[in-house]
Design a protein around this motif. Sequence first.
Motif, PDB file in Angstrom:
ATOM      1  N   ALA A 290      -0.294   9.059  -8.652  1.00 46.18           N
ATOM      2  CA  ALA A 290      -0.301   9.022  -7.186  1.00 46.18           C
ATOM      3  C   ALA A 290       1.133   9.001  -6.647  1.00 46.18           C
ATOM      4  CB  ALA A 290      -1.047   7.777  -6.705  1.00 46.18           C
ATOM      5  N   ALA A 291       1.379   9.827  -5.628  1.00 49.25           N
ATOM      6  CA  ALA A 291       2.719   9.870  -5.017  1.00 49.25           C
ATOM      7  C   ALA A 291       2.752   8.871  -3.866  1.00 49.25           C
ATOM      8  CB  ALA A 291       3.011  11.284  -4.519  1.00 49.25           C
ATOM      9  N   ILE A 292       3.025   7.632  -4.189  1.00 51.76           N
ATOM     10  CA  ILE A 292       3.024   6.572  -3.166  1.00 51.76           C
ATOM     11  C   ILE A 292       4.470   6.156  -2.922  1.00 51.76           C
ATOM     12  CG2 ILE A 292       2.202   4.247  -2.611  1.00 51.76           C
ATOM     13  CD1 ILE A 292      -0.059   4.725  -4.692  1.00 51.76           C
ATOM     14  N   PRO A 293       4.911   6.177  -1.667  1.00 51.16           N
ATOM     15  CA  PRO A 293       6.288   5.765  -1.387  1.00 51.16           C
ATOM     16  C   PRO A 293       6.469   4.260  -1.587  1.00 51.16           C
ATOM     17  CG  PRO A 293       5.095   6.107   0.660  1.00 51.16           C
ATOM     18  CD  PRO A 293       4.164   6.514  -0.451  1.00 51.16           C
ATOM     19  N   ARG A 294       7.693   3.807  -1.496  1.00 49.73           N
ATOM     20  CA  ARG A 294       7.965   2.369  -1.597  1.00 49.73           C
ATOM     21  C   ARG A 294       7.279   1.677  -0.416  1.00 49.73           C
ATOM     22  NH1 ARG A 294      11.246  -1.036   0.654  1.00 49.73           N
ATOM     23  NH2 ARG A 294      11.929  -2.868  -0.490  1.00 49.73           N
ATOM     24  N   LEU A 295       6.531   0.617  -0.699  1.00 49.42           N
ATOM     25  CA  LEU A 295       5.813  -0.090   0.369  1.00 49.42           C
ATOM     26  C   LEU A 295       6.211  -1.557   0.358  1.00 49.42           C
ATOM     27  CD1 LEU A 295       2.225   1.412  -0.177  1.00 49.42           C
ATOM     28  CD2 LEU A 295       3.935   2.124   1.508  1.00 49.42           C
ATOM     29  N   ASP A 296       6.314  -2.129   1.542  1.00 47.68           N
ATOM     30  CA  ASP A 296       6.721  -3.526   1.639  1.00 47.68           C
ATOM     31  C   ASP A 296       5.511  -4.449   1.633  1.00 47.68           C
ATOM     32  OD1 ASP A 296       9.438  -2.998   1.761  1.00 47.68           O
ATOM     33  OD2 ASP A 296       9.320  -2.567   3.910  1.00 47.68           O
ATOM     34  N   PHE A 297       5.671  -5.546   0.908  1.00 45.73           N
ATOM     35  CA  PHE A 297       4.628  -6.571   0.893  1.00 45.73           C
ATOM     36  C   PHE A 297       4.786  -7.476   2.116  1.00 45.73           C
ATOM     37  CE2 PHE A 297       3.236 -10.895   0.069  1.00 45.73           C
ATOM     38  CZ  PHE A 297       1.932 -10.692  -0.339  1.00 45.73           C
ATOM     39  N   ALA A 298       3.702  -7.691   2.826  1.00 40.24           N
ATOM     40  CA  ALA A 298       3.685  -8.678   3.916  1.00 40.24           C
ATOM     41  C   ALA A 298       2.233  -9.088   4.108  1.00 40.24           C
ATOM     42  CB  ALA A 298       4.216  -8.063   5.218  1.00 40.24           C
ATOM     43  N   HIS A 299       1.999 -10.332   4.465  1.00 43.12           N
ATOM     44  CA  HIS A 299       0.624 -10.776   4.659  1.00 43.12           C
ATOM     45  C   HIS A 299      -0.033  -9.958   5.771  1.00 43.12           C
ATOM     46  CE1 HIS A 299      -2.791 -13.472   4.519  1.00 43.12           C
ATOM     47  NE2 HIS A 299      -2.791 -13.452   5.848  1.00 43.12           N
ATOM     48  N   GLY A 300      -1.152  -9.343   5.454  1.00 42.04           N
ATOM     49  CA  GLY A 300      -1.878  -8.550   6.444  1.00 42.04           C
ATOM     50  C   GLY A 300      -1.475  -7.083   6.486  1.00 42.04           C
ATOM     51  N   ALA A 301      -0.433  -6.714   5.715  1.00 43.25           N
ATOM     52  CA  ALA A 301      -0.019  -5.297   5.726  1.00 43.25           C
ATOM     53  C   ALA A 301      -1.132  -4.448   5.116  1.00 43.25           C
ATOM     54  CB  ALA A 301       1.268  -5.115   4.934  1.00 43.25           C
ATOM     55  N   ASN A 302      -1.382  -3.331   5.780  1.00 43.85           N
ATOM     56  CA  ASN A 302      -2.504  -2.486   5.383  1.00 43.85           C
ATOM     57  C   ASN A 302      -2.000  -1.054   5.249  1.00 43.85           C
ATOM     58  OD1 ASN A 302      -4.924  -1.013   5.444  1.00 43.85           O
ATOM     59  ND2 ASN A 302      -5.196  -1.348   7.641  1.00 43.85           N
ATOM     60  N   TYR A 303      -2.231  -0.454   4.092  1.00 48.24           N
ATOM     61  CA  TYR A 303      -1.671   0.871   3.836  1.00 48.24           C
ATOM     62  C   TYR A 303      -2.754   1.853   3.409  1.00 48.24           C
ATOM     63  CZ  TYR A 303       2.812  -1.576   3.678  1.00 48.24           C
ATOM     64  OH  TYR A 303       3.911  -2.335   4.000  1.00 48.24           O
ATOM     65  N   ARG A 304      -2.692   3.020   3.971  1.00 48.18           N
ATOM     66  CA  ARG A 304      -3.491   4.143   3.470  1.00 48.18           C
ATOM     67  C   ARG A 304      -2.634   4.799   2.402  1.00 48.18           C
ATOM     68  NH1 ARG A 304      -8.701   4.087   5.697  1.00 48.18           N
ATOM     69  NH2 ARG A 304      -8.490   2.960   7.640  1.00 48.18           N
ATOM     70  N   LEU A 305      -3.145   4.876   1.191  1.00 44.15           N
ATOM     71  CA  LEU A 305      -2.298   5.350   0.091  1.00 44.15           C
ATOM     72  C   LEU A 305      -2.398   6.852  -0.115  1.00 44.15           C
ATOM     73  CD1 LEU A 305      -2.893   2.476  -2.482  1.00 44.15           C
ATOM     74  CD2 LEU A 305      -1.106   2.672  -0.761  1.00 44.15           C
ATOM     75  N   GLY A 306      -3.405   7.461   0.493  1.00 47.91           N
ATOM     76  CA  GLY A 306      -3.512   8.916   0.363  1.00 47.91           C
ATOM     77  C   GLY A 306      -4.934   9.338   0.086  1.00 47.91           C
ATOM     78  N   GLU A 307      -5.140  10.646   0.187  1.00 44.33           N
ATOM     79  CA  GLU A 307      -6.459  11.234  -0.075  1.00 44.33           C
ATOM     80  C   GLU A 307      -6.965  10.802  -1.446  1.00 44.33           C
ATOM     81  OE1 GLU A 307      -8.759  13.573   1.306  1.00 44.33           O
ATOM     82  OE2 GLU A 307      -7.742  12.841   3.106  1.00 44.33           O
ATOM     83  N   SER A 308      -8.207  10.450  -1.509  1.00 36.56           N
ATOM     84  CA  SER A 308      -8.880  10.054  -2.753  1.00 36.56           C
ATOM     85  C   SER A 308      -8.270   8.822  -3.424  1.00 36.56           C
ATOM     86  CB  SER A 308      -8.980  11.222  -3.742  1.00 36.56           C
ATOM     87  OG  SER A 308      -7.738  11.479  -4.324  1.00 36.56           O
ATOM     88  N   LEU A 309      -7.458   8.083  -2.673  1.00 38.04           N
ATOM     89  CA  LEU A 309      -6.950   6.808  -3.195  1.00 38.04           C
ATOM     90  C   LEU A 309      -7.507   5.682  -2.325  1.00 38.04           C
ATOM     91  CD1 LEU A 309      -3.179   7.640  -3.765  1.00 38.04           C
ATOM     92  CD2 LEU A 309      -4.880   7.182  -5.534  1.00 38.04           C
ATOM     93  N   PRO A 310      -7.661   4.486  -2.894  1.00 41.95           N
ATOM     94  CA  PRO A 310      -8.131   3.372  -2.064  1.00 41.95           C
ATOM     95  C   PRO A 310      -7.059   2.953  -1.066  1.00 41.95           C
ATOM     96  CG  PRO A 310      -7.537   2.613  -4.265  1.00 41.95           C
ATOM     97  CD  PRO A 310      -7.394   4.092  -4.278  1.00 41.95           C
ATOM     98  N   TRP A 311      -7.471   2.330   0.030  1.00 40.58           N
ATOM     99  CA  TRP A 311      -6.484   1.707   0.905  1.00 40.58           C
ATOM    100  C   TRP A 311      -6.057   0.376   0.285  1.00 40.58           C
ATOM    101  CZ3 TRP A 311      -8.908  -2.759   2.048  1.00 40.58           C
ATOM    102  CH2 TRP A 311     -10.282  -2.750   2.247  1.00 40.58           C
ATOM    103  N   MET A 312      -4.972  -0.152   0.767  1.00 43.24           N
ATOM    104  CA  MET A 312      -4.437  -1.392   0.193  1.00 43.24           C
ATOM    105  C   MET A 312      -4.168  -2.388   1.307  1.00 43.24           C
ATOM    106  SD  MET A 312      -3.106  -2.801  -2.578  1.00 43.24           S
ATOM    107  CE  MET A 312      -1.935  -2.145  -3.720  1.00 43.24           C
ATOM    108  N   LEU A 313      -4.648  -3.594   1.103  1.00 39.87           N
ATOM    109  CA  LEU A 313      -4.430  -4.666   2.069  1.00 39.87           C
ATOM    110  C   LEU A 313      -3.743  -5.810   1.321  1.00 39.87           C
ATOM    111  CD1 LEU A 313      -5.044  -5.871   4.900  1.00 39.87           C
ATOM    112  CD2 LEU A 313      -7.368  -6.310   4.114  1.00 39.87           C
ATOM    113  N   ALA A 314      -2.611  -6.266   1.851  1.00 40.01           N
ATOM    114  CA  ALA A 314      -1.834  -7.313   1.167  1.00 40.01           C
ATOM    115  C   ALA A 314      -2.114  -8.677   1.789  1.00 40.01           C
ATOM    116  CB  ALA A 314      -0.348  -6.988   1.270  1.00 40.01           C
ATOM    117  N   SER A 315      -2.202  -9.675   0.917  1.00 38.73           N
ATOM    118  CA  SER A 315      -2.415 -11.049   1.399  1.00 38.73           C
ATOM    119  C   SER A 315      -1.542 -11.993   0.589  1.00 38.73           C
ATOM    120  CB  SER A 315      -3.883 -11.436   1.199  1.00 38.73           C
ATOM    121  OG  SER A 315      -4.065 -12.825   1.390  1.00 38.73           O
ATOM    122  N   TYR A 316      -1.138 -13.085   1.213  1.00 34.70           N
ATOM    123  CA  TYR A 316      -0.545 -14.147   0.403  1.00 34.70           C
ATOM    124  C   TYR A 316      -1.594 -14.631  -0.589  1.00 34.70           C
ATOM    125  CZ  TYR A 316       3.245 -14.597   3.828  1.00 34.70           C
ATOM    126  OH  TYR A 316       4.307 -14.364   4.651  1.00 34.70           O
TER     127      TYR A 316
END
Length: 228
Positions: A170-196
Amino acid sequence: MNVWEQLETEIVACRLCPRLVEWREKVARERRRAYRDWEYWGKPVPGFGDVHARLLVIGLAPGAHGANRTGRMFTGDGSGEFLYRALHAVGFASQPFAISRDDSLTLEGLYISAVCRCAPPDNKPSPGEISNCLPYLEREMKLLTGVEGIVALGRIAFDNTLHLLRQGGAAIPRLDFAHGANYRLGESLPWMLASYHPSRQNTQTGRLTREMFDLIWSKARELLTEGE
Ligand code: SF4
């Protein structure tokens, strides 16, 4: 034996990290006074939940007197109390508590795993120990074909999950961790939600409150509903 049973058998028998093997077994032998009548699990802890899950939750490692005692993820300690209360409130867990492997808890649409399966000293697995263990998570992720989203509990889970996805192509750029940060990672990839992480260190200091944690799970529900 099906593929899940095969994987679980391999995980439970793993002795790849000498420091963690020694620690998990020492804790199991010595026990905490409050649990002196327990037969500790003292082995690696496999993933737990619904193999048809739409949501994957990834933690760090078993607690010494929690999952390392009971043999099930987030079961038998304060982190688990915090987690399962929140999961039950939004309908992912059948009950708001987890005390042992035979407490009847079931998860609905959700699977819980971790980047490291053995309890580490001070809750800190080394980078080498995590990289030894990640292939188990990678195999679970391949088997969990219905997953639409991932909740990463803590920065280490977040970074290592992204690492696995990138390693898988998967071609995922650098992503920052933060509580509540929510990222769409791309087509056919799961989304990502960060939590403490719901560690005692975070929950007892107020860094992670119930309200903050509840928002993660209601957001996860909302994202799953959007995907329907
Ligand atoms: S941490 Fe993972 S790789 Fe290391 S011994 Fe435990 S199960 Fe095996």
